[in-house]
Design a protein around this motif. Structure first.
Motif, PDB file in Angstrom:
ATOM      1  N   LEU B 179       0.815  -1.228   0.032  1.00 31.28           N
ATOM      2  CA  LEU B 179      -0.020  -0.015   0.199  1.00 31.28           C
ATOM      3  C   LEU B 179       0.818   1.307   0.046  1.00 31.28           C
ATOM      4  CD1 LEU B 179      -3.044  -0.539   2.463  1.00 31.28           C
ATOM      5  CD2 LEU B 179      -2.947  -0.290  -0.134  1.00 31.28           C
ATOM      6  N   ARG B 180       1.961   1.178   1.109  1.00 27.72           N
ATOM      7  CA  ARG B 180       2.881   2.429   1.086  1.00 27.72           C
ATOM      8  C   ARG B 180       3.452   2.674  -0.231  1.00 27.72           C
ATOM      9  NH1 ARG B 180       5.135   5.026   5.089  1.00 27.72           N
ATOM     10  NH2 ARG B 180       4.201   3.446   6.458  1.00 27.72           N
ATOM     11  N   SER B 181       3.840   1.636  -1.009  1.00 32.45           N
ATOM     12  CA  SER B 181       4.742   2.056  -2.106  1.00 32.45           C
ATOM     13  C   SER B 181       3.754   2.310  -3.361  1.00 32.45           C
ATOM     14  CB  SER B 181       5.576   0.850  -2.608  1.00 32.45           C
ATOM     15  OG  SER B 181       4.601  -0.033  -2.929  1.00 32.45           O
ATOM     16  N   GLY B 182       2.479   1.817  -3.128  1.00 36.78           N
ATOM     17  CA  GLY B 182       1.435   2.339  -4.294  1.00 36.78           C
ATOM     18  C   GLY B 182       0.717   3.795  -3.854  1.00 36.78           C
ATOM     19  N   LEU B 183       0.853   3.934  -2.698  1.00 41.78           N
ATOM     20  CA  LEU B 183      -0.057   5.109  -2.410  1.00 41.78           C
ATOM     21  C   LEU B 183       0.866   6.682  -2.576  1.00 41.78           C
ATOM     22  CD1 LEU B 183      -1.890   4.248   0.851  1.00 41.78           C
ATOM     23  CD2 LEU B 183      -3.037   5.096  -0.978  1.00 41.78           C
ATOM     24  N   LEU B 184       2.236   6.342  -2.307  1.00 39.00           N
ATOM     25  CA  LEU B 184       3.028   7.464  -2.248  1.00 39.00           C
ATOM     26  C   LEU B 184       3.106   8.176  -3.554  1.00 39.00           C
ATOM     27  CD1 LEU B 184       5.973   6.153   0.216  1.00 39.00           C
ATOM     28  CD2 LEU B 184       4.295   8.366   0.700  1.00 39.00           C
ATOM     29  N   PRO B 185       3.348   7.437  -4.553  1.00 42.35           N
ATOM     30  CA  PRO B 185       3.503   8.304  -6.130  1.00 42.35           C
ATOM     31  C   PRO B 185       1.722   9.028  -6.087  1.00 42.35           C
ATOM     32  CG  PRO B 185       3.544   6.014  -6.352  1.00 42.35           C
ATOM     33  CD  PRO B 185       3.711   6.075  -4.721  1.00 42.35           C
ATOM     34  N   ALA B 396       7.584  11.723  14.390  1.00 40.62           N
ATOM     35  CA  ALA B 396       8.520  11.510  13.472  1.00 40.62           C
ATOM     36  C   ALA B 396       7.712  10.775  12.424  1.00 40.62           C
ATOM     37  CB  ALA B 396       9.602  10.497  13.824  1.00 40.62           C
ATOM     38  N   VAL B 397       6.792   9.769  12.466  1.00 40.27           N
ATOM     39  CA  VAL B 397       6.164   9.057  11.331  1.00 40.27           C
ATOM     40  C   VAL B 397       5.214  10.143  10.581  1.00 40.27           C
ATOM     41  CG1 VAL B 397       4.592   7.221  10.677  1.00 40.27           C
ATOM     42  CG2 VAL B 397       6.418   6.788  12.563  1.00 40.27           C
ATOM     43  N   ILE B 398       4.508  10.786  11.416  1.00 42.41           N
ATOM     44  CA  ILE B 398       3.812  12.077  10.771  1.00 42.41           C
ATOM     45  C   ILE B 398       4.615  13.070   9.863  1.00 42.41           C
ATOM     46  CG2 ILE B 398       2.293  13.869  11.062  1.00 42.41           C
ATOM     47  CD1 ILE B 398       0.590  11.455  11.399  1.00 42.41           C
ATOM     48  N   LYS B 399       5.836  13.118  10.423  1.00 42.30           N
ATOM     49  CA  LYS B 399       6.455  13.922   9.446  1.00 42.30           C
ATOM     50  C   LYS B 399       6.942  13.453   8.414  1.00 42.30           C
ATOM     51  CE  LYS B 399       9.313  17.613   8.984  1.00 42.30           C
ATOM     52  NZ  LYS B 399       8.830  18.873   8.528  1.00 42.30           N
ATOM     53  N   ARG B 400       7.593  12.165   8.465  1.00 37.63           N
ATOM     54  CA  ARG B 400       8.049  11.321   7.461  1.00 37.63           C
ATOM     55  C   ARG B 400       6.898  10.890   6.066  1.00 37.63           C
ATOM     56  NH1 ARG B 400       8.560   5.214   9.009  1.00 37.63           N
ATOM     57  NH2 ARG B 400       6.533   5.247   8.325  1.00 37.63           N
ATOM     58  N   LEU B 402       3.479  12.363   5.794  1.00 36.42           N
ATOM     59  CA  LEU B 402       2.734  13.409   5.403  1.00 36.42           C
ATOM     60  C   LEU B 402       3.411  14.676   5.484  1.00 36.42           C
ATOM     61  CD1 LEU B 402      -0.444  12.578   7.538  1.00 36.42           C
ATOM     62  CD2 LEU B 402       0.075  11.668   5.129  1.00 36.42           C
ATOM     63  N   GLY B 403       4.627  15.026   5.872  1.00 32.82           N
ATOM     64  CA  GLY B 403       5.541  15.844   6.039  1.00 32.82           C
ATOM     65  C   GLY B 403       4.963  17.119   6.923  1.00 32.82           C
ATOM     66  N   LEU B 404       4.223  16.716   7.928  1.00 33.89           N
ATOM     67  CA  LEU B 404       3.643  17.599   8.853  1.00 33.89           C
ATOM     68  C   LEU B 404       4.341  17.588  10.191  1.00 33.89           C
ATOM     69  CD1 LEU B 404      -0.074  16.780   8.379  1.00 33.89           C
ATOM     70  CD2 LEU B 404       1.312  18.751   7.131  1.00 33.89           C
ATOM     71  N   ASN B 405       4.304  18.964  10.684  1.00 31.98           N
ATOM     72  CA  ASN B 405       4.874  18.776  12.450  1.00 31.98           C
ATOM     73  C   ASN B 405       3.691  18.805  13.192  1.00 31.98           C
ATOM     74  OD1 ASN B 405       7.869  19.176  11.609  1.00 31.98           O
ATOM     75  ND2 ASN B 405       7.284  21.141  10.702  1.00 31.98           N
ATOM     76  N   VAL B 406       3.515  17.453  14.067  1.00 31.00           N
ATOM     77  CA  VAL B 406       2.357  17.767  14.919  1.00 31.00           C
ATOM     78  C   VAL B 406       2.699  18.785  15.945  1.00 31.00           C
ATOM     79  CG1 VAL B 406       1.272  16.248  16.640  1.00 31.00           C
ATOM     80  CG2 VAL B 406       2.363  15.018  14.581  1.00 31.00           C
ATOM     81  N   PRO B 407       1.787  19.605  16.132  1.00 33.71           N
ATOM     82  CA  PRO B 407       1.821  20.572  17.017  1.00 33.71           C
ATOM     83  C   PRO B 407       1.609  20.493  18.629  1.00 33.71           C
ATOM     84  CG  PRO B 407      -0.425  20.806  16.182  1.00 33.71           C
ATOM     85  CD  PRO B 407       0.347  19.722  15.552  1.00 33.71           C
ATOM     86  N   ASP B 408       0.930  19.207  19.011  1.00 32.56           N
ATOM     87  CA  ASP B 408       0.732  18.827  20.307  1.00 32.56           C
ATOM     88  C   ASP B 408       0.338  17.600  20.397  1.00 32.56           C
ATOM     89  OD1 ASP B 408      -2.135  19.057  20.001  1.00 32.56           O
ATOM     90  OD2 ASP B 408      -2.075  21.325  20.261  1.00 32.56           O
ATOM     91  N   ASP B 409       0.084  16.967  21.462  1.00 32.20           N
ATOM     92  CA  ASP B 409      -0.177  15.569  21.674  1.00 32.20           C
ATOM     93  C   ASP B 409      -1.839  15.371  21.432  1.00 32.20           C
ATOM     94  OD1 ASP B 409       2.409  15.058  22.153  1.00 32.20           O
ATOM     95  OD2 ASP B 409       1.960  14.580  24.578  1.00 32.20           O
TER      96      ASP B 409
END
Lengths: 507, 507
Positions: B179-185, B396-400, B402-409
């Protein structure tokens, strides 16, 4: 309450039974307010299963053992302590259900399903013969049931004991004789007066305004919406799933305003009783009728009805109430009630008008409807009246007591749902409620001369607090007679009721 | 089905368990839609008691005896006959619950109460440390639970088996890699396009119009209101109390129109599955998950989700749907949507916008939220991730991905209720539902070339009938993989899903 381990063990078993019975109540409430029509069949099976589970839990050997231990533990405590009563009432319930075989319960449940369908059809066609074979079977099974429970003077005594422990065919006969001779002259006096205007009650009253006024009124009387709800049903009722979730329902008739107002006040009275039970009694025998397997916190059906009648008739169906609150009602219905004043409204909702239908009866004729039904139930139970002769007897009594000719069975013998559901013996509790409400009000007034002044000022919290302290908080701890002796100093006494009615309708 | 007496005896026992579990569902539905706040504590006790009663009924010696007899009776019948499956699934459930001690269930239930309170507080304050000690205990108990159930390769396998029998940590790893390799592109392609206009979705949409459109849409899709209801809740869900009483809920956000529309379509898909189960399976193991002690007619959580996703995304979130039905939506909101056309609306509700919150995610990023959670659950279960390190890993995973910085828990690791209720292992079923929905739609299209023409014409009954015949009617008779093999000729396959997403978002 003491925290003895054996008592705690018993309470834990009883708590589980309580939970199951409260679940039955939720399922019943849902089936009457929310359930889509498709759900009816499986809902019936769910309720039957849970009821069987509750009975099985109650009759399990573990309950018996816990009871034996708890009985030893409470020895020496006051006879009327909550602990003693908890244990005693569980013992009574276990004994009661132990005497009734599961097969008989199943027979009654199976009959109920077909009898109700036959009653619905019979009433729609106004044809008693469609329902009568099922009523014959119902009476036969009720006799078997009475024999299982046990009785000495009259089989009806056993049936009444389920709803109103202590009352018997004989005690009711005495009570009704007094009532009848007291009521007849009041009714005659009231009927000799000119009828007040009441046309405005039949104008078009959209549901929204009725609901808003009803909700506001229920809260004024003390009903707590954080622990309750008001919903719509065909047949209004109150049900509690513990004191913290007590729900009431009503019905809105666009073409007749009083139905929802007094119906809501009535159910509010029931709801206040349940919301007022001591929190310590939650999930105990003192908050649930383990004999009737019905989650109800009031001490008897009659005692419960006394609270609904007290708020409905003594508080809301009073001149004082409408002097204060008619303007609010008028604001909801400015066009419909623009040409009416508080006094005219009060006179309209207290008009005396004998009719065929019990649930529409005024305060002076209501009990005649009850006495008729109890007379018939007794005669059916002891065999002195055949089911086939029921309509003729019914119509003759209505003619004798109210002077009316019953036009058909739908407006006569087929009007109530009770017999089709197997309920025999619950009708007396309506009149007992009326009598008890007046007796309690009289005592409260005597004990607190400022009570009426507060009520006249729209301040109902004193009344609610007095009732909570004297009655609601005790849940099922005291028997009805015991409660009346404690709080009013005497047994059930029809004198205050007759005096109240005389003052209100023939004063 | 055959009417063998020993099978009937087993079914009667199972029917009682079913009734109790359906009662639990009624109590749960009520607590989320109708219950006044005061009722919460006793309602929790009622549900706990009924769940215990269901388990006790299932583990009673009478069930064991009935099972032994029924197993003999169905010998010789086809392995996949309803009768064999009924008996087999009851046996599996008895074995499952026999392995889990009551004390562990009580420990988990007790923890749930405090863990949920801590989670609510932690999320409100966005402070993971308030919840983390409870999560540690939750994981510890989940490991004990997994050990009771039994597992060979990974403790997570035991947890997943409750919701999605057959899936394991290893099988999910393989699926997710594809899924990951298919979804990313596809995601990259979609993100490189200019964002469509979506401002009009955030105008003021009064609840009444949203509800009217939602109800109309649900009925168009085939949801039967004689056997269902639509109510309002904070967290939308579907629940059935048998196929004839299947309720859905939704949430109306005045400031964001799509929430209720697609939420209602989603729950409608769940509801259609339940309403379509074979009536002969009512009150049997084939309509209730006796392992999870949850009244649900679908074969697995993933299979159930496939139906909600199919109707939500393949049918309602389609250009075709809005070409046909946008005028109706416009009629409900003439001012709010007056300057919008069907194409613009479609483009707005299919815009791709990576965010922090799973339940608000678009079709291309949703599965990344799931993969993150499953990765974490596996690592927590096998001890390779400490609870204390959870937020850092999450962010770290959300950053990796989706490219987003999680602002808080609160917008990160604390957003879902699942872990606080002890649910470990249910997240994968959301993605399995997505995959399965596309696989089934592909097969249906191949088998019936006229299907799309009908859907383009607003005729959904052919699709519903195909799903009913191939899937819904079977209830829990077939395992998910077995059902996929029968109906699509192959195991769970991510290819149709990726192809669908590519066509829709990068075509």
């Amino acid at each position: 309450m003491t925290s003895d381990a054996s008592l705690a063990a018993l309470n834990e078993r009883v708590a589980a039974v309580n939970d199951v019975l409260n679940a039955v109540s939720v399922l019943t409430w849902d089936s009457r307010t929310m359930m889509p029509p498709g759900g009816a069949e499986t809902r019936g099976q769910q309720i039957a299963t849970l009821t069987r589970v509750a009975r099985d839990l109650l009759l399990a050997p573990e309950t018996e053992r816990a009871l034996d231990e708890a009985e030893k533990a409470v020895e020496g405590l006051a006879e009327d302590s909550a602990e003693q009563r908890l244990v005693m009432q569980t013992r009574q319930a276990v004994a009661h259900h132990g005497r009734v075989p599961a097969s008989l319960i199943q027979e009654r449940a199976a009959l109920r399903t077909v009898a109700q369908a036959a009653w619905i059809e019979g009433r729609a066609k106004s044809d008693f013969s469609i329902f009568s074979p099922h009523l014959e079977k119902t009476i036969k099974l009720a006799r078997s049931y009475a024999d299982c429970i046990g009785w000495s003077e009259h089989p009806y005594d056993a049936m009444v004991s389920i709803y109103e422990p202590g009352e018997t065919a004989a005690s009711l006969k005495t009570l009704f004789a007094t009532l009848r001779s007291g009521l007849l002259p009041i009714l005659e006096a009231a009927r000799s007066r000119p009828a007040p205007r009441s046309d405005f009650l039949f104008r078009d009253f959209p549901e929204e305004g009725q609901r808003a006024f009803g909700l506001s009124m229920a809260q004024k009387l003390g009903y707590d919406l954080r622990r309750g709800r008001l919903d719509t049903t065909v047949h209004p009722f109150e049900v509690s799933f513990t004191r913290n979730d007590v729900r009431i329902t009503t019905r809105y008739n666009r073409a007749y305003l009083p139905a929802s107002i007094f119906g809501t006040a009535h159910e509010t009275g029931h709801g206040l009783y349940e919301q007022g039970v001591d929190p310590a009694y939650t999930r105990t025998t003192l908050a649930t009728d383990l004999v009737g397997l019905y989650a109800v916190g009031g001490t008897s059906f009659g005692a419960h009805e006394s609270q609904s009648r007290l708020w409905e008739n003594h508080v809301v169906r009073s001149r004082t109430f409408w002097q204060l609150h008619f303007p609010e009602l008028q604001r909801h219905f400015p066009e419909q009630l623009g040409d009416v004043d508080a006094e005219a409204f009060y006179r309209a909702v207290t008009r005396i008008e004998p009719g065929f239908i019990r649930v529409e009866a005024d305060e002076l004729t209501y009990d005649f409807h009850i006495m008729l039904r109890v007379e018939i139930e007794c005669a059916l139970m002891d065999g002195s009246l055949a089911v086939a002769d029921l309509p003729a007897t019914w119509n003759a009594v209505i003619k004798r007591d109210l002077g009316l000719n019953v036009p058909d069975d739908a407006k006569g013998v087929l009007q109530d749902v009770h017999w089709s559901t197997g309920y025999i013996g619950s009708f007396p509790t309506y009149t007992i409620g009326n009598v008890m409400a007046a007796q309690i009000m009289e005592t409260l007034r005597q004990d607190d001369p400022s009570l009426d002044r507060a009520i006249e000022g729209g301040e109902y919290s004193g009344l609610a607090e007095a009732l909570r302290t004297r009655m609601w908080q005790h849940g099922r701890r005291f028997q009805r007679e015991e409660l009346l002796m404690r709080e009013t100093g005497r047994s059930l006494d029809p004198a205050p009721y007759l005096s109240y009615l005389k003052g209100k309708y023939a004063g």
